[in-house]
Scaffold this motif. Structure first.
Motif, PDB file in Angstrom:
ATOM      1  N   VAL A 286      -1.321 -10.318  -5.756  1.00 48.09           N
ATOM      2  CA  VAL A 286      -2.129  -9.129  -5.494  1.00 48.09           C
ATOM      3  C   VAL A 286      -2.665  -8.646  -6.832  1.00 48.09           C
ATOM      4  CG1 VAL A 286      -2.141  -6.743  -4.692  1.00 48.09           C
ATOM      5  CG2 VAL A 286      -0.812  -8.463  -3.451  1.00 48.09           C
ATOM      6  N   PHE A 287      -3.973  -8.470  -6.911  1.00 47.16           N
ATOM      7  CA  PHE A 287      -4.616  -8.053  -8.148  1.00 47.16           C
ATOM      8  C   PHE A 287      -5.265  -6.680  -7.996  1.00 47.16           C
ATOM      9  CE2 PHE A 287      -5.292 -12.837  -8.669  1.00 47.16           C
ATOM     10  CZ  PHE A 287      -4.249 -12.986  -9.559  1.00 47.16           C
ATOM     11  N   ASN A 288      -5.315  -5.963  -9.120  1.00 52.23           N
ATOM     12  CA  ASN A 288      -6.116  -4.738  -9.229  1.00 52.23           C
ATOM     13  C   ASN A 288      -5.723  -3.675  -8.198  1.00 52.23           C
ATOM     14  OD1 ASN A 288      -8.291  -3.630 -10.848  1.00 52.23           O
ATOM     15  ND2 ASN A 288      -9.493  -3.546  -8.982  1.00 52.23           N
ATOM     16  N   HIS A 289      -4.439  -3.565  -7.912  1.00 50.95           N
ATOM     17  CA  HIS A 289      -3.973  -2.580  -6.951  1.00 50.95           C
ATOM     18  C   HIS A 289      -3.293  -1.433  -7.671  1.00 50.95           C
ATOM     19  CE1 HIS A 289      -2.567  -0.857  -3.246  1.00 50.95           C
ATOM     20  NE2 HIS A 289      -1.310  -0.921  -3.630  1.00 50.95           N
ATOM     21  N   GLN A 290      -3.907  -0.261  -7.607  1.00 53.22           N
ATOM     22  CA  GLN A 290      -3.347   0.952  -8.207  1.00 53.22           C
ATOM     23  C   GLN A 290      -2.969   0.725  -9.671  1.00 53.22           C
ATOM     24  OE1 GLN A 290      -0.179   2.131  -5.547  1.00 53.22           O
ATOM     25  NE2 GLN A 290      -1.603   2.814  -3.960  1.00 53.22           N
ATOM     26  N   GLY A 291      -3.897   0.141 -10.410  1.00 54.82           N
ATOM     27  CA  GLY A 291      -3.706  -0.059 -11.844  1.00 54.82           C
ATOM     28  C   GLY A 291      -3.024  -1.348 -12.233  1.00 54.82           C
ATOM     29  N   SER A 292      -2.719  -2.219 -11.273  1.00 55.97           N
ATOM     30  CA  SER A 292      -2.072  -3.482 -11.633  1.00 55.97           C
ATOM     31  C   SER A 292      -3.079  -4.443 -12.268  1.00 55.97           C
ATOM     32  CB  SER A 292      -1.426  -4.127 -10.407  1.00 55.97           C
ATOM     33  OG  SER A 292      -2.403  -4.615  -9.512  1.00 55.97           O
TER      34      SER A 292
END
Length: 236
Positions: A161-167
């Motif tokens: 999972v990429f780009n989720h809530q600042g990841s």
């Protein structure tokens, strides 16, 4: 009537205390875009649709071919030669008439990526080439969209999972795409039909968790080797 229909259709998952009516409501409001209606996209579409994701977009520009059928299980031999997007839309709507399905029968490019992706909350990348994967990633980063990533080759699959809530995003893991000559895909190297079914189902599962708000992969890459059933989770 809608409440009764929802209860009858979804009650086996709303029984779970982690989901309940609140979680089902989140699924109904969610807007999810699936990039690619092929080996990964087919199981993804089936499971997010039957789980009750309210609005599903499908992007693909390909037609159904006979060699697709061993793994692209939304389709049958009578549909060979038809566009994947409109065919998948019709099949998914039969699976769940309570949801909305939007077909984008076009190749994802720099010119249309932002227009299409901006309409959705979560993007699931089931594409089969690195140029599309990086385009999807970079557009999701620019628009602040969560991206569920999966890939397959031979007997192995990956999930993140990429780009989720600042990841982190794909470029934090792999800064640049490989040389196309060094980037094999199933068109040239083959794949057992069950593998995209497994990885696609895992991608759908992770997407449903994201929507509901359950624990999800964060800055982790799952490597799944099906010959010996080994899972490896790498942090990045």
């Amino acid at each position: 009537m809608s409440i009764i229909q929802d209860f009858l259709r979804y009650n086996r998952q709303t029984m779970l205390p982690e989901i309940g009516d609140e979680g089902q409501g989140k699924l109904k409001k969610a807007r999810v875009l699936v990039i690619g209606a092929g080996g990964l996209g087919c199981p993804i579409l089936q499971y997010i649709a039957t789980a009750g994701v309210g609005t599903i977009g499908i992007v693909d520009f390909d037609i159904i071919e006979i060699h697709n059928l061993h793994r692209q299980i939304l389709y049958n031999e009578d549909q060979v030669g038809l566009p994947k997007t409109t065919t998948a839309k019709a099949m998914v709507e039969k699976l769940n008439p309570l949801i909305e399905v939007i077909a984008f029968d076009e190749k994802l490019t720099l010119d249309n990526a932002s227009r299409i992706i901006s309409q959705f909350d979560i993007v699931i990348d089931g594409s089969d080439n690195f140029s599309t994967r990086y385009l999807v990633n970079d557009t999701c980063v620019a628009l602040g969209k969560t991206l569920v990533y999966g890939s397959i080759l031979g007997f192995e699959g990956q999930l993140a999972v990429f780009n989720h809530q600042g990841s982190k995003n794909l470029r934090d893991l792999f800064p640049e795409p490989p040389n196309p000559k060094d980037a094999p895909n199933c068109s040239f190297n083959g794949v057992l039909g069950t593998l995209p079914g497994m990885i696609g189902t895992m991608m759908a599962h992770e997407t449903l968790k994201l929507i509901i708000g359950l624990p999800n992969l964060r800055n982790e890459l799952v490597l799944f080797k099906t010959l010996d059933w080994s899972f490896t989770k790498l942090k990045f």
